[in-house]
Motif scaffolding. Structure first.
Motif, PDB file in Angstrom:
ATOM      1  N   SER A 185      34.299  59.587  20.764  1.00 13.30           N
ATOM      2  CA  SER A 185      32.459  60.121  20.894  1.00 13.30           C
ATOM      3  C   SER A 185      31.818  59.205  20.991  1.00 13.30           C
ATOM      4  CB  SER A 185      32.521  60.568  19.778  1.00 13.30           C
ATOM      5  OG  SER A 185      31.415  61.456  19.310  1.00 13.30           O
ATOM      6  N   PRO A 207      30.290  69.461  14.974  1.00 10.00           N
ATOM      7  CA  PRO A 207      30.862  70.400  15.711  1.00 10.00           C
ATOM      8  C   PRO A 207      31.598  70.817  14.107  1.00 10.00           C
ATOM      9  CG  PRO A 207      31.259  68.356  17.419  1.00 10.00           C
ATOM     10  CD  PRO A 207      30.494  67.846  15.808  1.00 10.00           C
ATOM     11  N   CYS A 233      31.662  68.046  28.755  1.00 12.10           N
ATOM     12  CA  CYS A 233      29.961  67.992  28.525  1.00 12.10           C
ATOM     13  C   CYS A 233      29.374  66.735  28.133  1.00 12.10           C
ATOM     14  CB  CYS A 233      29.583  69.088  26.952  1.00 12.10           C
ATOM     15  SG  CYS A 233      30.109  70.137  28.228  1.00 12.10           S
ATOM     16  N   GLU A 234      30.267  65.877  26.668  1.00 10.77           N
ATOM     17  CA  GLU A 234      29.480  65.550  25.503  1.00 10.77           C
ATOM     18  C   GLU A 234      30.024  63.411  26.388  1.00 10.77           C
ATOM     19  OE1 GLU A 234      31.353  63.058  23.167  1.00 10.77           O
ATOM     20  OE2 GLU A 234      30.342  63.782  21.779  1.00 10.77           O
ATOM     21  N   HIS A 286      22.528  68.857  19.307  1.00 12.73           N
ATOM     22  CA  HIS A 286      23.678  69.206  17.683  1.00 12.73           C
ATOM     23  C   HIS A 286      23.049  70.347  17.472  1.00 12.73           C
ATOM     24  CE1 HIS A 286      25.579  65.931  19.753  1.00 12.73           C
ATOM     25  NE2 HIS A 286      24.163  65.002  18.986  1.00 12.73           N
ATOM     26  N   ARG A 303      34.515  70.555  25.060  1.00 11.10           N
ATOM     27  CA  ARG A 303      32.952  69.124  24.746  1.00 11.10           C
ATOM     28  C   ARG A 303      32.954  68.615  24.793  1.00 11.10           C
ATOM     29  NH1 ARG A 303      32.328  65.943  19.793  1.00 11.10           N
ATOM     30  NH2 ARG A 303      34.150  66.079  19.729  1.00 11.10           N
ATOM     31  N   ARG A 304      33.588  67.586  25.307  1.00 12.78           N
ATOM     32  CA  ARG A 304      34.024  66.560  25.565  1.00 12.78           C
ATOM     33  C   ARG A 304      33.644  66.210  26.532  1.00 12.78           C
ATOM     34  NH1 ARG A 304      37.381  62.933  21.931  1.00 12.78           N
ATOM     35  NH2 ARG A 304      37.232  63.188  19.740  1.00 12.78           N
ATOM     36  N   ARG A 358      22.934  73.925  19.341  1.00  9.60           N
ATOM     37  CA  ARG A 358      24.531  74.981  19.552  1.00  9.60           C
ATOM     38  C   ARG A 358      24.740  74.739  18.096  1.00  9.60           C
ATOM     39  NH1 ARG A 358      25.411  69.646  22.292  1.00  9.60           N
ATOM     40  NH2 ARG A 358      25.887  69.898  24.343  1.00  9.60           N
ATOM     41  N   GLU A 411      37.720  72.165  21.923  1.00 12.60           N
ATOM     42  CA  GLU A 411      37.463  70.657  22.279  1.00 12.60           C
ATOM     43  C   GLU A 411      37.213  70.028  23.686  1.00 12.60           C
ATOM     44  OE1 GLU A 411      36.748  66.978  20.272  1.00 12.60           O
ATOM     45  OE2 GLU A 411      36.478  68.949  19.783  1.00 12.60           O
ATOM     46  N   GLU A 428      28.524  74.792  23.905  1.00  9.14           N
ATOM     47  CA  GLU A 428      28.589  73.768  24.639  1.00  9.14           C
ATOM     48  C   GLU A 428      28.198  73.468  26.027  1.00  9.14           C
ATOM     49  OE1 GLU A 428      29.768  71.071  22.527  1.00  9.14           O
ATOM     50  OE2 GLU A 428      30.381  72.087  20.328  1.00  9.14           O
ATOM     51  N   ALA A 476      33.104  77.634  23.429  1.00  5.75           N
ATOM     52  CA  ALA A 476      32.875  76.289  25.095  1.00  5.75           C
ATOM     53  C   ALA A 476      31.952  77.020  25.549  1.00  5.75           C
ATOM     54  CB  ALA A 476      33.992  76.340  25.583  1.00  5.75           C
TER      55      ALA A 476
END
Length: 294
Positions: free
Chosen positions: A11, A117, A150-151, A47, A147-148, A50, A144, A206, A203
């Motif tokens: 992250s 999260p 999107c990040e 954050h 999420r990664r 969400r 997960e 996110e 998901a």
């Protein structure tokens, strides 16, 4: 690009100060009890947004109260002065900034977690049993991965594509990475209603928030040609419009607050893309905003 491909990526966010978890029973220390916990959220923060959407999807208004914070922190170092006593009670002489989001324990007056999260997962798993499963059995790894994705593939790539201190090759590479991610998501949403199939999951929360950020924050630093290429994903943006009309999503959007937060924190230059709005988000939000966190 597969969502699973990013599950192993580190992250880009700093390690949060507090990582307590809500458990199943009294042995966990923080066990699930209605009205024991409180959320402290600023809806202009992605954050926090969400968490607020998850809170509404799970119908937790009467189970876990929410304290709303202003869009722009009012304390030194970009902290919320209202959260400073809570941080100090949780860690003596806490040296960092008092930031949101926060999940606090009203019984002890201390912070449980500041890691978004974890907060989302614990709300869904320990308080959302009467609502559709946001974490269906066997879907944790894929959620997960999203999420990664999107990040890194949307948020971080869009930031790099708009950096004025980067050379053109670096910006072009970041834009290419962003468009590759969007193209992958476009392909999924051309075949199914939601990211993981026919059921709305974590998901989708996110991705939707990342799309909001892409259109309301990141596009201000992209040129018009780049924004038009980003907008050229019809299934993806139709999906964003559809979720904006959902009573647990759109009513939480604080357009003015997002703009204020962005301009308070951003030191970059605006580009020609600033005038090219992809969606008129407000026009898709349901008129009845009674389900908004409060």
């Amino acid at each position: 690009m597969s969502a699973h491909a990013l599950t192993a990526l580190p992250s880009a966010q700093p390690v949060p100060a507090f990582r307590g978890r809500i458990g199943c029973d009294a042995r966990s220390g923080h066990y699930a009890v209605p009205r024991r916990y409180r959320l402290h959220l600023s809806l202009a923060c992605p954050h926090c947004l969400r968490i607020a959407i998850t809170h509404s999807l799970l119908g937790l208004v009467d189970v876990c109260p929410v304290t709303l914070l202003p869009p722009v922190p009012d304390g030194p170092g970009g902290e919320y002065s209202a959260l400073r006593p809570l941080y100090e009670a949780s860690a003596h002489r806490y040296p960092g900034a008092a930031l949101a989001p926060v999940l606090s324990d009203d019984w002890s007056g201390r912070i449980v977690s500041t890691h978004a999260p974890d907060i989302v997962r614990d709300l869904a798993r320990h308080f959302g049993t009467d609502h559709p499963a946001l974490y269906p059995q066997g879907a944790d790894a894929e959620i997960e991965g999203v999420r990664r994705l999107c990040e890194q593939g949307i948020d971080a790539a869009a930031q790099r594509a708009g950096r004025v201190d980067a050379d053109p090759e670096q910006r072009d590479a970041a834009l290419t990475s962003l468009l590759c991610t969007l193209r992958s998501l476009e392909g999924r949403l051309a075949r199914q209603e939601y990211l993981l199939g026919d059921q709305l999951t974590a998901a989708d929360v996110e991705l939707w928030v990342s799309l909001v950020q892409l259109d309301t924050v990141h596009r201000w630093h992209l040129d018009a040609a780049a924004v038009h290429r980003i907008a050229d994903h019809p299934h993806l943006w139709a999906y964003a419009r559809r979720l904006a009309a959902h009573p647990a999503f759109g009513p939480h959007l604080d357009h003015a607050g997002i703009a204020r937060r962005h301009h308070a924190h951003c030191r970059g230059l605006e580009a020609a893309g600033a005038a090219v709005q992809i969606l008129d988000w407000a026009s898709h939000v349901p008129n009845d905003a009674a389900t908004r966190t409060g």
